[in-house]
Design a protein around this motif. Structure first.
Motif, PDB file in Angstrom:
ATOM      1  N   ALA A  65       0.825  -1.206   0.000  1.00  0.00           N
ATOM      2  CA  ALA A  65       0.000   0.000   0.000  1.00  0.00           C
ATOM      3  C   ALA A  65       0.863   1.261   0.000  1.00  0.00           C
ATOM      4  N   THR A  66       1.962   1.232   0.753  1.00  0.00           N
ATOM      5  CA  THR A  66       2.865   2.385   0.788  1.00  0.00           C
ATOM      6  C   THR A  66       3.434   2.677  -0.593  1.00  0.00           C
ATOM      7  N   TRP A  67       3.858   1.640  -1.290  1.00  0.00           N
ATOM      8  CA  TRP A  67       4.440   1.825  -2.623  1.00  0.00           C
ATOM      9  C   TRP A  67       3.393   2.273  -3.635  1.00  0.00           C
ATOM     10  N   VAL A  68       2.190   1.704  -3.584  1.00  0.00           N
ATOM     11  CA  VAL A  68       1.151   2.113  -4.531  1.00  0.00           C
ATOM     12  C   VAL A  68       0.872   3.605  -4.396  1.00  0.00           C
ATOM     13  N   ARG A  69       0.748   4.071  -3.165  1.00  0.00           N
ATOM     14  CA  ARG A  69       0.443   5.492  -2.952  1.00  0.00           C
ATOM     15  C   ARG A  69       1.598   6.372  -3.428  1.00  0.00           C
ATOM     16  N   MET A  70       2.840   5.951  -3.153  1.00  0.00           N
ATOM     17  CA  MET A  70       3.984   6.751  -3.571  1.00  0.00           C
ATOM     18  C   MET A  70       4.087   6.807  -5.092  1.00  0.00           C
ATOM     19  N   ILE A  71       3.870   5.678  -5.750  1.00  0.00           N
ATOM     20  CA  ILE A  71       3.977   5.654  -7.216  1.00  0.00           C
ATOM     21  C   ILE A  71       2.959   6.588  -7.846  1.00  0.00           C
TER      22      ILE A  71
END
Length: 488
Positions: free
Chosen positions: A467-473
């Motif tokens: 979830a952290t990576w999806v939001r950052m991307i």
């Protein structure tokens, strides 16, 4: 020079060619799925044996079970089933004509000619390259799926099957009825435990048709596991022109890298060629080689293909020129995949990372990101997700592997960062696209594709990292995510 038996001696001297009498070859292998990989790999190993004077009774008969295979059959027949292989390497390229294939079964609805050919006792091996997604396996469990419509058709119509596996079973039935030995069923696909999976599919379907026949196949046939490796791009106008520049008109040439590996379990019920004399490795440790290759090379391909597609990079070599993606591959492979991969003779996981770095970076291999990213729903589940499960079980890092899933999710949203469209590139693209778009606001929506992720969707550590990576991307872009991972 148009490629054919009649013109072999007239080809440019720099092009190697069969030194054996092709008119004296007799068939021993039917190979279903006659794409570029087979012709650059398994057919080449057999050709090399023939060049040494062996395997003259093991020639290949090509086959397919789909209507689109007919186009390849016609092209191959027009040039006497010869293939020009063009090796592309920065240290120097070369070309050779491979002649180990001598026929191609007509593509007919119901697969009668294929069944007849496989029932011939001269055929002792039936091999397949039908891709990871071609074995009728349930995406979540990776076990045989008897509910597929093609399988149901074959159960109801065993004499006129749609699938390669139904055709194999009907041929084995005919051989049993004639008192003949069965053939070895040999998978040559990038699939964990490929022989075991082929066995599961063949026996699963056979037992639905005829339990006695299933028992006979189980007792008498064999399904060796193997690991296959060679980077073989698709053929397009560039490759056709390259062949012409070399002095040969070949409608289906194949380019490939200067690397091949074939590791095979020696489990053949009806004889086999001496492939070890052509460089293949026979071992009972196939799974160790397989894990290294599938997790690090095939998995590595998926790790780098998604960010490359989002950024509009067209080739794998181009991907390796991008500092952030190149660094992503090395860090994930060394820190998150390698701890769960065993050494094999002559190669440690760390050495293998260096090897794939060099192979992926070959600027002469025009291997497209689109080809590598195709059917990610099979390739991620087969090559990347097992590593995530191992890491979670062992308590080792999963941050980069979680990033790889976030990048795949973002790619399946169907747009690049420059606003251009990523065209559908998966058999289940519509479902992936729907989940990816939902994940922009709710990352868990992607993981709820339980046919791929199963219990991984419930793992708090993995879900939080994802979830952290999806939001950052979505908020900051791929470049920022790659930089953040390197700094972690």
């Amino acid at each position: 020079m148009k490629l054919s038996n009649a013109t072999l001696n007239d080809l440019p001297e720099a092009i190697d060619r069969p030194r054996y009498d092709r008119s004296g070859l007799t068939p021993g292998i039917v190979h279903i799925g006659l794409g570029n990989f087979h012709r650059a790999h398994q057919a080449w190993y057999l050709h090399r044996l023939m060049q040494q004077g062996g395997a003259q009774d093991w020639a290949i008969v090509g086959a397919g079970v789909r209507a689109y295979d007919e186009a390849m059959r016609q092209k191959m027949a027009a040039q006497d089933y010869l293939t020009t292989l063009i090796e592309l390497d920065p240290s120097g390229s070369s070309a050779e004509v491979v002649g180990s294939m001598i026929d191609y079964v007509p593509i007919v609805e119901g697969n009668g000619p294929l069944i007849e050919k496989m029932a011939d006792p001269a055929i002792r091996i039936v091999a397949l390259t039908v891709t990871e997604g071609g074995y009728y396996l349930d995406p979540a469990t990776k076990s045989f799926d008897p509910s597929h419509p093609d399988i149901q058709h074959d159960v109801a119509n065993p004499g006129t099957p749609k699938t390669a596996f139904g055709a194999m079973i009907e041929a084995l039935r005919l051989r049993r009825a004639a008192g003949e030995k069965p053939f070895t069923c040999q998978s040559c696909d990038n699939l964990p435990g490929n022989g075991d999976k082929l066995r599961e599919t063949v026996l699963g379907l056979a037992n639905l048709m005829d339990a006695d026949l299933g028992a006979w196949i189980e007792a008498n046939s064999s399904f060796p596991n193997s690991m296959v490796d060679c980077i073989v791009p698709a053929t397009g106008p560039k490759e056709l022109e390259l062949a012409r520049k070399l002095g040969v008109e070949d409608d289906v040439p194949v380019t490939h890298e200067n690397f091949r590996q074939w590791v095979i379990e020696d489990l053949f019920c009806n004889g086999r060629p001496a492939w070890e004399e052509a460089g293949a490795t026979f071992t009972d440790k196939v799974h160790d080689y397989e894990a290294m290759k599938l997790r690090m090379l095939n998995g590595g391909h998926q790790v780098i293909a998604a960010p490359a597609d989002i950024l509009g990079i067209e080739t794998i070599a181009g991907t390796m020129e991008h500092p952030g993606i190149k660094a992503l591959l090395r860090k994930v492979a060394l820190e998150e995949i390698a701890p769960h991969v065993h050494d094999v003779p002559g190669m440690t996981p760390a050495q293998y990372v260096d090897l794939i770095d060099r192979r992926f970076s070959n600027p002469l291999i025009h291997d497209t990101v689109r080809r590598v990213a195709f059917d990610g729903s099979s390739r991620h589940t087969g090559a990347v997700l097992p590593g995530i499960r191992d890491s979670l079980k062992a308590g080792t890092p999963i941050n980069g592997l979680a990033l790889s899933q976030a990048l795949w999710c973002r790619m399946c949203a169907g747009t690049r960062e420059d606003g251009s469209t990523i065209e559908p590139n998966d058999p289940v693209w519509d479902a992936l696209n729907t989940a990816a778009l939902a994940a922009k606001d709710d990352p868990q929506a992607w993981l709820e594709q339980r046919q791929f992720y199963g219990a991984l969707a419930d793992d708090a550590r993995f879900a939080a990292a994802f979830a952290t990576w999806v939001r950052m991307i979505w908020d900051e872009g791929v470049e920022a995510a790659l930089a953040a991972y390197q700094a972690s």
